[in-house]
Structure formats: C-alpha cells, structure tokens
Scaffold this motif. Structure first.
Motif, PDB file in Angstrom:
ATOM      1  N   UNK A   1       0.837  -1.198   0.000  1.00 52.76           N
ATOM      2  CA  UNK A   1       0.000   0.000   0.000  1.00 52.76           C
ATOM      3  C   UNK A   1       0.875   1.252   0.000  1.00 52.76           C
ATOM      4  N   UNK A   2       1.945   1.247   0.801  1.00 51.56           N
ATOM      5  CA  UNK A   2       2.863   2.386   0.822  1.00 51.56           C
ATOM      6  C   UNK A   2       3.435   2.659  -0.563  1.00 51.56           C
ATOM      7  N   UNK A   3       3.706   1.597  -1.321  1.00 46.31           N
ATOM      8  CA  UNK A   3       4.357   1.733  -2.622  1.00 46.31           C
ATOM      9  C   UNK A   3       3.379   1.995  -3.759  1.00 46.31           C
ATOM     10  N   UNK A   4       2.236   1.303  -3.756  1.00 46.06           N
ATOM     11  CA  UNK A   4       1.352   1.329  -4.912  1.00 46.06           C
ATOM     12  C   UNK A   4      -0.002   1.996  -4.661  1.00 46.06           C
ATOM     13  N   UNK A   5      -0.282   2.391  -3.433  1.00 44.96           N
ATOM     14  CA  UNK A   5      -1.547   3.038  -3.134  1.00 44.96           C
ATOM     15  C   UNK A   5      -2.562   2.075  -2.557  1.00 44.96           C
TER      16      UNK A   5
ATOM     17  N   UNK B   1      10.297   4.109  -5.857  1.00 47.30           N
ATOM     18  CA  UNK B   1       9.953   3.326  -4.669  1.00 47.30           C
ATOM     19  C   UNK B   1       9.322   2.004  -5.063  1.00 47.30           C
ATOM     20  N   UNK B   2       9.523   1.567  -6.325  1.00 46.39           N
ATOM     21  CA  UNK B   2       8.796   0.414  -6.839  1.00 46.39           C
ATOM     22  C   UNK B   2       9.419  -0.918  -6.444  1.00 46.39           C
ATOM     23  N   UNK B   3      10.697  -0.937  -6.089  1.00 49.90           N
ATOM     24  CA  UNK B   3      11.370  -2.193  -5.805  1.00 49.90           C
ATOM     25  C   UNK B   3      10.806  -2.822  -4.526  1.00 49.90           C
ATOM     26  N   UNK B   4      10.516  -4.112  -4.617  1.00 54.45           N
ATOM     27  CA  UNK B   4      10.010  -4.840  -3.460  1.00 54.45           C
ATOM     28  C   UNK B   4      11.138  -5.672  -2.857  1.00 54.45           C
ATOM     29  N   UNK B   5      11.223  -5.644  -1.559  1.00 60.60           N
ATOM     30  CA  UNK B   5      12.273  -6.361  -0.835  1.00 60.60           C
ATOM     31  C   UNK B   5      11.788  -7.789  -0.546  1.00 60.60           C
TER      32      UNK B   5
END
Length: 476
Positions: free
Chosen positions: A85-89, A213-217
């Motif tokens: 949610x933080x990254x994609x809304x 900020x799109x990269x997912x860890x």
C-alpha cells in the motif's frame, strides 16, 4: 453493523468547522467496511467453534486451528500488504483483498471437512488484511493533501471499526447459526466482499505509482515470514520436540536484521524502527492488550456455552453489552488523543473484569455475565483507540501503512497466544476450572500492561506530532 457504521459516520460529521472543510468523507464507507472484515471474522468464529467441533467430531485443541490459521495468515499479511500500500496506493490492494475475502466465503461455506475449512480461513486472513493498512494510508494521505491533521473523529471511527465493532461478531454469529447453521458464518463474507468491491471501485482514489519506490524487498519479506511462522507455530503448540522452531525464529530474525541493514529500500527499516523506542513500546502494549482481549472473546464465550450451558445464540447476545460499552467509551473519549489515560483505565478495567470472572461457576446468574461484559467493554473501547493514535503519531509518515500493519501483527500475535492459552486450559471442554486458569493468565497480562504504561513517559508527547509538525520540520 450497518447501523453502527451510520452512527459513526454521523459522529464524524459533527466535528468542528475546521475539520469539516478538508477530509473527503466519501472515503469513510469503504475504509470502515474494509477495516471491519478482519475483526468481525476474528470474533464471529467464537460462537461457531463448538458447533463446528460437533459437526466434524473435533475437540477444542483441533478447532483452535481455525482461529490460529486466520491470525497466522493475517499476522504475516498485514505488514506485507501495508508495504505494498505504501508503494502502490490503497485502491488496488483494497480491491484484491476484497476479492479474496469473497473467495474464502465460498470455500468455507462448501467445506467438506475441517482441513478445507482451515484452508478457507487462511485465504480469509490474507484477504481481510488489506483493509486496515489501506485505511490508515488514506487518512494520512488526506492529511498530506489538505495540509492539516485529519479529524479526530475519523481516527475514532476507524478504531471502532477495527476493534470495538469486533464485539458484534459473537451476536452476529449466534444469529446466523440460528438461521442457517455454522456455515452461514463463512457465507456472510460473500455479500460483504461484494459491498467492498463496489464501494472501493466507486470511492477510492486512483493513485500514481511512486517513482523510485517500486522495488520490493522479497528477501526481507521472506525472512520476516519464516521468522513469524516458526514463532507462531511454536506458540500454538509449545513442546520439547519442537525445539527447532524457536531456533529457526532466532536465525531468521538475525538474517532479517542483517539483510535489512544492507538493502536500499527495506521491507522493515530496522534502523529507524530500533531508534523509535516509543513505537516499539506501543507494539509491546498492543501484544498485551490484544492477548487479554482475545482470551476474553474466545475463552469466555466458549465457557458460556459449555461451562454455563447456554446456546450459541444466547452466548452471542451476551457479548452485546461489550459492544455497546465499547462504542460509547470510544466516541466519548475519541477527540482526546492522549493515550496514557486510556491505556491506564483500560488496564484497570481488565483487572476488575478478571476479579469478577474468578467468581463464576456453572450456575452463575445472567446479571453477573452481563456485568462482566459491561466492564470488559471499557478496555475494548479504550485500548485500540489509544494504540492506533500512538502509531499514527509515532510512525514514519512514508511507512504509515506498513507500520499500521505491524501494529495488527502484534495484535494477532496476541491472539495466537490467547488461542494457545485456550488450548492449554480447555483441554477437553470449556469448563469452569479452565476458565479460572485463563482468568489468572489474563489478570497477569492486565497488571503488566498497567505497569508498562505507567513507566512510559513518552506517551504524553504523542499528540505533539502530526502533519502540521511534519510540515514545520520540512520548512526548517
């Protein structure tokens, strides 16, 4: 439930003129309905465990997995989905979660055995974990858009939706069981899912994906999941031959910290988290408060059916005073954001309720059961509101959804502990001796919660932080 949502919406519309001019109140219906899905499903099962056990010939130690499965999935899913949610809304995650909730309702309604029903609860856990992080992100987004704090009434309404309204689960479950059996407690998710999909598609704003900020860890998420699963599996069934589970927990936790310190955009920013002691203390209090809450919701409700001999419908109805008291307490105290007094009053109320529960026996009068429910409604209305406001003020604004999800993770860890305690004290049936053992356990938690709150001097400073203060910091 619709009546409660209507009342809460009316409450939030009575804020000051300054509050009325900013926040988009069209967001309230999808926010609150989405946030309600998980707590209602958490508590609605409390009156279903006995009928399900009878239907499948399963003892309480096996049906307890229906509780644990939901919390295991949700404890992992909340911060993971919160980070998404933080990254994609909020909108895409909200809609996907609503869809999974409907699928879980169909699967549970048709479940031929306990194993399939447990699987349905896992799907339900992942589906319902999007609503609360999405709601917190939307509230913070509106504060950022308007340049002012969101109305206190909005946070109060969300607190009622996420925890207080959970108490409507037992009476709703009792009503549904009376109408169509225990399967209706799963089937109710189908219309709720459709309503969330319609409201979410209509009301929730489309947001741009954040550049850079799109990269997912994924390694961080995997280490977090391994750590949490191994810990929760051990807590659900602590035995000597399960020694490898806490070892795996420690190893994966160490790996998580080492990895997150190296990655540029971590799933859990351990540096910031370790330096935010007030937030860590809030998570610790959430663990205690939710453990006490779910010991009461599940243990007390099962005792009323098997130890006191009441029907599922009657036991559910006797939880209504908890709901009524909690709503009144939340609305009355909601505009005062300082959490310290709320947490102290909540802890004292848990202690008083435990004292009353220790007097219970197989023929206790109904008025005593109602009195206990009324007293326990006080912490149900105060604790979650105080914890939510604390996280809203203490967390990094750019990680509000994942931080809020982590708050719920600690809450569900408390629910797992409560479920394990229930399995330990109710070995064959929910009798009075087992209830008294659970009560002593809950009493110790209430005393510890009180002591930790008294010792934390940072609580008085929570209300000082907010969007306005953040804007001032940025200007400096």
């Amino acid at each position: 439930m619709l009546t409660a949502l209507t009342a809460l919406r009316k409450f939030t519309s009575t804020s000051s003129s300054r509050e009325r001019t900013g926040f988009d109140r069209g967001l309230l219906p999808p926010m609150m309905l989405g946030a309600v899905l998980n707590p209602v499903n958490s508590s609605i099962l409390s009156v279903s465990l006995v009928p399900i056990g009878v239907a499948f010939g399963a003892p309480p130690s096996q049906t307890a997995w229906l509780v644990s499965a939901l919390y295991l999935a949700t404890a992992i899913g909340q911060p993971v989905v919160g980070r998404l949610v933080d990254l994609y809304g909020a909108r895409p995650l909200y809609l996907v979660g609503a869809g999974l909730t409907g699928i879980a309702g169909v699967l549970g309604m048709l479940a031929p055995n306990l194993g399939v029903l447990i699987a349905a609860r896992v799907v339900l856990g992942f589906g319902t974990c999007a609503g609360y992080p999405a709601a917190m992100a939307l509230i913070r987004g509106e504060a950022r858009r308007t340049g002012r704090d969101s109305p206190a009434g909005v946070l109060t309404a969300l607190a009622v939706a996420t925890q207080t309204i959970a108490v409507i689960g037992p009476p709703l479950g009792g009503l549904l069981i009376g109408l169509g059996g225990w399967r209706t407690t799963l089937a109710v998710n189908i219309p709720l899912s459709l309503a969330c999909l319609a409201l979410g598609a209509w009301r929730l704003p489309r947001t741009e994906r954040r550049e850079g900020r799109a990269a997912l860890d994924f390694p961080g998420m995997a280490a977090f999941a391994v750590m949490l699963v191994s810990l929760l599996l051990f807590l659900m069934n602590p035995r000597a031959d399960g020694w490898y589970l806490p070892v795996l927990t420690v190893v994966s936790a160490a790996g998580l910290v080492l990895w997150e310190r190296r990655v540029a955009d971590p799933f859990l920013d351990v540096r910031v988290l370790a330096g935010n002691l007030p937030l860590l203390a809030t998570y610790g209090r959430a663990l205690l408060a939710f453990t006490a809450s779910y010991v009461f919701v599940y243990g007390y409700t099962q005792w009323m059916q098997q130890g006191r001999g009441l029907s599922a419908s009657t036991a559910g109805l006797l939880q209504l005073p908890v709901f009524a008291t909690a709503v009144v307490v939340s609305i009355t105290t909601g505009r005062r954001e300082q959490p310290r007094g709320k947490l102290l009053a909540g802890a004292v109320s848990v202690i008083v309720a435990c004292g009353l529960m220790l007097t219970l026996h197989g023929s206790s009068p109904i008025w005593l059961l109602v009195l206990i429910a009324l007293v326990f409604g006080i912490p149900q209305g105060l604790n979650n509101l105080a914890l939510q406001n604390s996280v809203y003020r203490q967390a990094d604004p750019e990680r509000i959804a994942s931080s809020s999800g982590l708050l719920r993770t600690f809450g569900y860890l408390g629910a797992i502990i409560a479920s394990a305690a229930q399995g330990a004290f109710f070995t064959h049936r929910a009798d009075t001796a087992g209830l008294h053992g659970l009560t002593w356990f809950m009493l110790a938690i209430g005393v510890l919660l009180f002591a930790l709150t008294v010792a934390d001097r940072s609580l008085g400073r929570n209300a000082e932080r907010g969007p306005a203060a953040e804007a001032d910091d940025a200007d400096r």
